[in-house]
Write a protein that holds these residues in place. Structure first.
Motif, PDB file in Angstrom:
ATOM      1  N   SER A 145      43.137  79.479  -1.727  1.00 52.09           N
ATOM      2  CA  SER A 145      43.326  80.459  -2.791  1.00 52.09           C
ATOM      3  C   SER A 145      44.808  80.766  -2.977  1.00 52.09           C
ATOM      4  O   SER A 145      45.309  80.857  -4.104  1.00 52.09           O
ATOM      5  N   PHE A 146      45.530  80.881  -1.862  1.00 50.82           N
ATOM      6  CA  PHE A 146      46.968  81.153  -1.922  1.00 50.82           C
ATOM      7  C   PHE A 146      47.725  79.977  -2.540  1.00 50.82           C
ATOM      8  O   PHE A 146      48.551  80.152  -3.450  1.00 50.82           O
ATOM      9  N   LEU A 147      47.464  78.769  -2.051  1.00 48.21           N
ATOM     10  CA  LEU A 147      48.194  77.594  -2.539  1.00 48.21           C
ATOM     11  C   LEU A 147      47.970  77.365  -4.031  1.00 48.21           C
ATOM     12  O   LEU A 147      48.914  77.040  -4.775  1.00 48.21           O
ATOM     13  N   LEU A 148      46.726  77.548  -4.471  1.00 44.69           N
ATOM     14  CA  LEU A 148      46.423  77.302  -5.879  1.00 44.69           C
ATOM     15  C   LEU A 148      46.923  78.434  -6.769  1.00 44.69           C
ATOM     16  O   LEU A 148      47.380  78.198  -7.890  1.00 44.69           O
ATOM     17  N   THR A 149      46.846  79.670  -6.263  1.00 40.14           N
ATOM     18  CA  THR A 149      47.344  80.812  -7.039  1.00 40.14           C
ATOM     19  C   THR A 149      48.854  80.732  -7.229  1.00 40.14           C
ATOM     20  O   THR A 149      49.369  80.991  -8.329  1.00 40.14           O
ATOM     21  N   CYS A 150      49.559  80.366  -6.153  1.00 34.30           N
ATOM     22  CA  CYS A 150      51.024  80.302  -6.213  1.00 34.30           C
ATOM     23  C   CYS A 150      51.532  78.990  -6.812  1.00 34.30           C
ATOM     24  O   CYS A 150      52.739  78.851  -7.074  1.00 34.30           O
ATOM     25  N   LYS A 151      50.629  78.021  -6.969  1.00 32.20           N
ATOM     26  CA  LYS A 151      50.972  76.720  -7.576  1.00 32.20           C
ATOM     27  C   LYS A 151      52.136  76.044  -6.860  1.00 32.20           C
ATOM     28  O   LYS A 151      53.072  75.535  -7.485  1.00 32.20           O
ATOM     29  N   VAL A 152      52.059  76.061  -5.521  1.00 32.09           N
ATOM     30  CA  VAL A 152      53.098  75.407  -4.723  1.00 32.09           C
ATOM     31  C   VAL A 152      52.621  74.015  -4.325  1.00 32.09           C
ATOM     32  O   VAL A 152      51.421  73.744  -4.236  1.00 32.09           O
ATOM     33  N   LYS A 153      53.560  73.151  -4.065  1.00 31.90           N
ATOM     34  CA  LYS A 153      53.233  71.772  -3.718  1.00 31.90           C
ATOM     35  C   LYS A 153      52.737  71.696  -2.275  1.00 31.90           C
ATOM     36  O   LYS A 153      53.222  72.412  -1.398  1.00 31.90           O
ATOM     37  N   TYR A 154      51.775  70.830  -2.036  1.00 29.54           N
ATOM     38  CA  TYR A 154      51.256  70.591  -0.692  1.00 29.54           C
ATOM     39  C   TYR A 154      51.125  69.091  -0.478  1.00 29.54           C
ATOM     40  O   TYR A 154      51.267  68.298  -1.439  1.00 29.54           O
ATOM     41  N   CYS A 155      50.836  68.665   0.748  1.00 25.50           N
ATOM     42  CA  CYS A 155      50.766  67.242   1.069  1.00 25.50           C
ATOM     43  C   CYS A 155      49.676  66.556   0.247  1.00 25.50           C
ATOM     44  O   CYS A 155      48.556  67.073   0.105  1.00 25.50           O
ATOM     45  N   SER A 156      49.974  65.382  -0.255  1.00 24.06           N
ATOM     46  CA  SER A 156      49.060  64.658  -1.145  1.00 24.06           C
ATOM     47  C   SER A 156      47.753  64.242  -0.475  1.00 24.06           C
ATOM     48  O   SER A 156      46.763  63.973  -1.153  1.00 24.06           O
ATOM     49  N   LEU A 157      47.725  64.190   0.863  1.00 29.65           N
ATOM     50  CA  LEU A 157      46.494  63.786   1.557  1.00 29.65           C
ATOM     51  C   LEU A 157      45.340  64.739   1.259  1.00 29.65           C
ATOM     52  O   LEU A 157      44.173  64.338   1.272  1.00 29.65           O
ATOM     53  N   TYR A 158      45.666  66.004   0.984  1.00 29.71           N
ATOM     54  CA  TYR A 158      44.607  66.984   0.715  1.00 29.71           C
ATOM     55  C   TYR A 158      43.895  66.718  -0.605  1.00 29.71           C
ATOM     56  O   TYR A 158      42.755  67.139  -0.793  1.00 29.71           O
ATOM     57  N   ASP A 159      44.543  65.991  -1.503  1.00 33.15           N
ATOM     58  CA  ASP A 159      43.887  65.607  -2.757  1.00 33.15           C
ATOM     59  C   ASP A 159      43.067  64.337  -2.587  1.00 33.15           C
ATOM     60  O   ASP A 159      42.401  63.894  -3.530  1.00 33.15           O
ATOM     61  N   GLN A 160      43.094  63.760  -1.385  1.00 29.31           N
ATOM     62  CA  GLN A 160      42.338  62.532  -1.099  1.00 29.31           C
ATOM     63  C   GLN A 160      41.163  62.796  -0.159  1.00 29.31           C
ATOM     64  O   GLN A 160      40.624  61.889   0.450  1.00 29.31           O
ATOM     65  N   GLY A 161      40.763  64.066  -0.021  1.00 26.96           N
ATOM     66  CA  GLY A 161      39.587  64.393   0.762  1.00 26.96           C
ATOM     67  C   GLY A 161      39.846  64.793   2.193  1.00 26.96           C
ATOM     68  O   GLY A 161      38.907  65.125   2.926  1.00 26.96           O
ATOM     69  N   TYR A 162      41.108  64.808   2.612  1.00 23.55           N
ATOM     70  CA  TYR A 162      41.424  65.272   3.971  1.00 23.55           C
ATOM     71  C   TYR A 162      41.427  66.800   3.969  1.00 23.55           C
ATOM     72  O   TYR A 162      42.081  67.422   3.124  1.00 23.55           O
ATOM     73  N   THR A 163      40.716  67.401   4.923  1.00 21.51           N
ATOM     74  CA  THR A 163      40.651  68.865   4.972  1.00 21.51           C
ATOM     75  C   THR A 163      41.360  69.448   6.178  1.00 21.51           C
ATOM     76  O   THR A 163      41.734  70.619   6.187  1.00 21.51           O
ATOM     77  N   SER A 164      41.527  68.657   7.223  1.00 24.73           N
ATOM     78  CA  SER A 164      42.275  69.054   8.419  1.00 24.73           C
ATOM     79  C   SER A 164      42.949  67.798   8.940  1.00 24.73           C
ATOM     80  O   SER A 164      42.273  66.818   9.243  1.00 24.73           O
ATOM     81  N   ILE A 165      44.267  67.837   9.051  1.00 26.76           N
ATOM     82  CA  ILE A 165      45.015  66.609   9.338  1.00 26.76           C
ATOM     83  C   ILE A 165      45.580  66.636  10.747  1.00 26.76           C
ATOM     84  O   ILE A 165      46.319  67.540  11.126  1.00 26.76           O
ATOM     85  N   GLY A 166      45.204  65.620  11.525  1.00 28.54           N
ATOM     86  CA  GLY A 166      45.754  65.426  12.857  1.00 28.54           C
ATOM     87  C   GLY A 166      46.595  64.171  12.858  1.00 28.54           C
ATOM     88  O   GLY A 166      47.524  64.020  12.055  1.00 28.54           O
ATOM     89  N   SER A 167      46.260  63.226  13.731  1.00 29.08           N
ATOM     90  CA  SER A 167      46.996  61.965  13.780  1.00 29.08           C
ATOM     91  C   SER A 167      46.244  60.891  12.993  1.00 29.08           C
ATOM     92  O   SER A 167      45.092  61.075  12.592  1.00 29.08           O
ATOM     93  N   ILE A 168      46.914  59.750  12.802  1.00 31.29           N
ATOM     94  CA  ILE A 168      46.276  58.649  12.077  1.00 31.29           C
ATOM     95  C   ILE A 168      45.107  58.068  12.863  1.00 31.29           C
ATOM     96  O   ILE A 168      44.276  57.343  12.299  1.00 31.29           O
ATOM     97  N   HIS A 169      45.021  58.386  14.143  1.00 34.76           N
ATOM     98  CA  HIS A 169      43.962  57.832  14.992  1.00 34.76           C
ATOM     99  C   HIS A 169      42.708  58.695  15.035  1.00 34.76           C
ATOM    100  O   HIS A 169      41.650  58.211  15.457  1.00 34.76           O
ATOM    101  N   ASP A 170      42.800  59.960  14.649  1.00 34.99           N
ATOM    102  CA  ASP A 170      41.629  60.830  14.789  1.00 34.99           C
ATOM    103  C   ASP A 170      41.288  61.605  13.530  1.00 34.99           C
ATOM    104  O   ASP A 170      40.546  62.581  13.577  1.00 34.99           O
TER     105      ASP A 170
END
Length: 507
Positions: A175-200
């Motif tokens: 809600s904060f990110l979309l309300t403030c219209k700030v840029k975030y990592c592009s992975l979140y637009d590809q279905g990633y909801t919690s990002i760890g390492s490339i292995h997990d």
């Protein structure tokens, strides 16, 4: 300042409240510690991106409140010392976004290539650091026991962890990110909801777009924030724990597997201990559990005190498969059951966004404060058990289920819903078979026979009770093998020919 204007101008009352509390924590940190002795841990994820902009807004408001008007334009980006623990296992998109962001907002970056603890030790030796802003939220693996200002753990370099978004939910973040219209990592637009390492880390399957193969919807479209980490790969433990509670004929195994599971019941209520009312629900639940092949190992009535509840839950949860707790749920001063459960598990109570939504729909705005205190649930261990029949989901904390029933009708409804909900873990097992035999044989005569019978039929529970001291003795034989129960009954009755009658027989 654009962040402050965007949030305060939005219609989301919850976001405005969360934002106000968070920037207050930020302002408080700047008031407590010298600017040059504060750092910001940034990892390119959504939580730390939110924190970055909260720090910017909080610093701006801190300077504004201090009357430092001359520097207002210079402080909008808050050039706070920023720490990035770069890992060779990080997603390239995370690295790119991190470096792009620090450049955009003029953050003095210190990149560390060692592990978090070693990196902090080296950092604190080089530069005095009294406080570090961290984007920890409730539900994170390391969030248990933390407060908005929490000293570092024993064995770690000494500094104050500042957690402005500790009580923020997944929905609050987006809600904060979309309300403030700030840029975030592009992975979140590809279905990633919690990002760890490339292995997990993989895209969250719950966001899979069925219309397009290998396509996922954006992270902000995940409706159930509790499933935020569903994209993290999980390791399973092959170890199977066996129930080791000794009991007369009730530890029954078949083919090496338990065919009987154990439950305990805790009733919270001073009114029962005072004799003001009677506990009928505990007895009814015993019958319901017995009917699905579960044995009840323990029933207790405790006072409306957090410590009393915690001690009983602590004892029961470690020895039984399931613990049911009645009473002490609600907004009253005596409603301490969930606080006791939280203490038994060593966690604190924290706001649950989803449960609060249910309460708001049920109660409207009939509560005081910024949030409904009834939505405070044990953090990190709570699962809501939904059912279309229930106005509110039931609360499950690991193997402890809190029942809200206050009468038999409500208990029947909640019980049926539990049986219909796979997540409850209340799976029926092989049913019990029982025989009840009545006799006028004296206790002295029958005692040695029953003792031998217990040894010979160790898989059959053998108990006795009297309706009155002068009345007949009723011997109960209960097990999960019909032939064994029948054999035990035959052995007993043959020892006293013609002196037993069967009261009833039920499965």
């Amino acid at each position: 300042m654009e962040i402050d204007e965007a949030v305060r101008g939005c219609s989301d009352r919850r976001l405005r409240t969360k934002y106000g509390n968070a920037v207050y924590v930020v302002q408080r940190a700047f008031a407590l510690y010298p600017f040059e002795e504060i750092a910001f841990s940034f990892n390119g994820g959504k939580d730390s991106t939110v924190l970055l902009h909260l720090i910017r807004a909080g610093y701006y408001l801190y300077k504004k409140d201090s009357g430092d008007i001359a520097q207002m334009n210079a402080v909008k980006n808050c050039p706070l010392r920023t720490i990035y623990f770069e890992s060779p296992c990080a997603f390239p998109e995370i690295n790119s976004f991190t470096y792009e962001t620090v450049s955009t907002y003029g953050l003095p970056l210190e990149t560390i290539h060692s592990d978090f603890k070693s990196g902090l030790e080296g950092l604190l030796k080089e530069k005095p650091t009294k406080a570090i802003f961290i984007g920890t939220r409730i539900g994170d693996p390391n969030a248990v026991g933390q407060e908005q200002f929490s000293p570092s753990s024993p064995g770690w370099p000494p500094f104050m962890r500042v957690n402005p978004i500790l009580d923020w939910s997944y929905r609050d973040v987006w809600s904060f990110l979309l309300t403030c219209k700030v840029k975030y990592c592009s992975l979140y637009d590809q279905g990633y909801t919690s990002i760890g390492s490339i292995h997990d880390t993989v895209p969250n399957a719950l966001l899979s777009d069925s219309s397009t193969e290998k396509s996922f919807r954006p992270a902000y479209m995940l409706t159930d924030g509790r499933l935020e980490r569903a994209g993290r790969t999980k390791k399973t433990n092959p170890k199977v724990e066996m129930n080791s509670v000794a009991s007369n004929g009730m530890n029954i195994t078949e083919g090496g597997q338990m065919v009987s599971r154990a439950a305990s019941i805790i009733v919270v209520g001073d009114e029962i201990l005072f004799g003001t009312t009677e506990d009928n629900l505990g007895a009814a639940l015993c019958k319901k559990l017995h009917a699905i092949g579960w044995r009840v190992s323990h029933v207790a009535v405790v006072r409306n005190e957090i410590d009393s509840v915690a001690e009983e839950v602590e004892r029961c949860k470690s020895v039984d498969d399931m613990v049911f707790i009645f009473g002490g749920l609600g907004p009253l001063h005596s409603d301490v059951s969930l606080a006791g459960v939280a203490k038994a598990f060593g966690v604190r109570l924290a706001p649950d966004e989803e449960f609060e939504d249910y309460l708001s729909q049920l109660m409207g705005n009939n509560y005081t404060g910024d949030r409904n205190e009834m939505a405070q649930l044990p953090e990190g261990i709570t699962e809501l058990l939904h059912h279309k029949t229930l106005p509110l989901p039931l609360i499950k904390c690991r193997n402890v289920i809190a029942l809200g029933a206050t009468n038999m009708v409500e208990l029947d409804t909640e019980w049926d819903c539990l049986l219909d909900t796979q997540e409850s873990g209340l799976m029926p097992t092989k049913p019990f078979v029982s025989k009840h035999l009545s006799t006028t044989v004296s206790d002295v005569q029958i005692a040695p026979v029953l003792a031998k019978l217990c040894l010979e039929f160790s898989d059959v529970y053998i108990g006795c009770h009297r309706i009155s001291r002068a009345g007949p003795l009723v011997v109960n034989l209960t097990g999960k093998d019909n032939q064994r129960v029948d054999a035990a009954a035959e052995k007993l009755t043959s020892s006293f020919e013609g002196q037993f009658s069967q009261v009833d027989s039920c499965k």
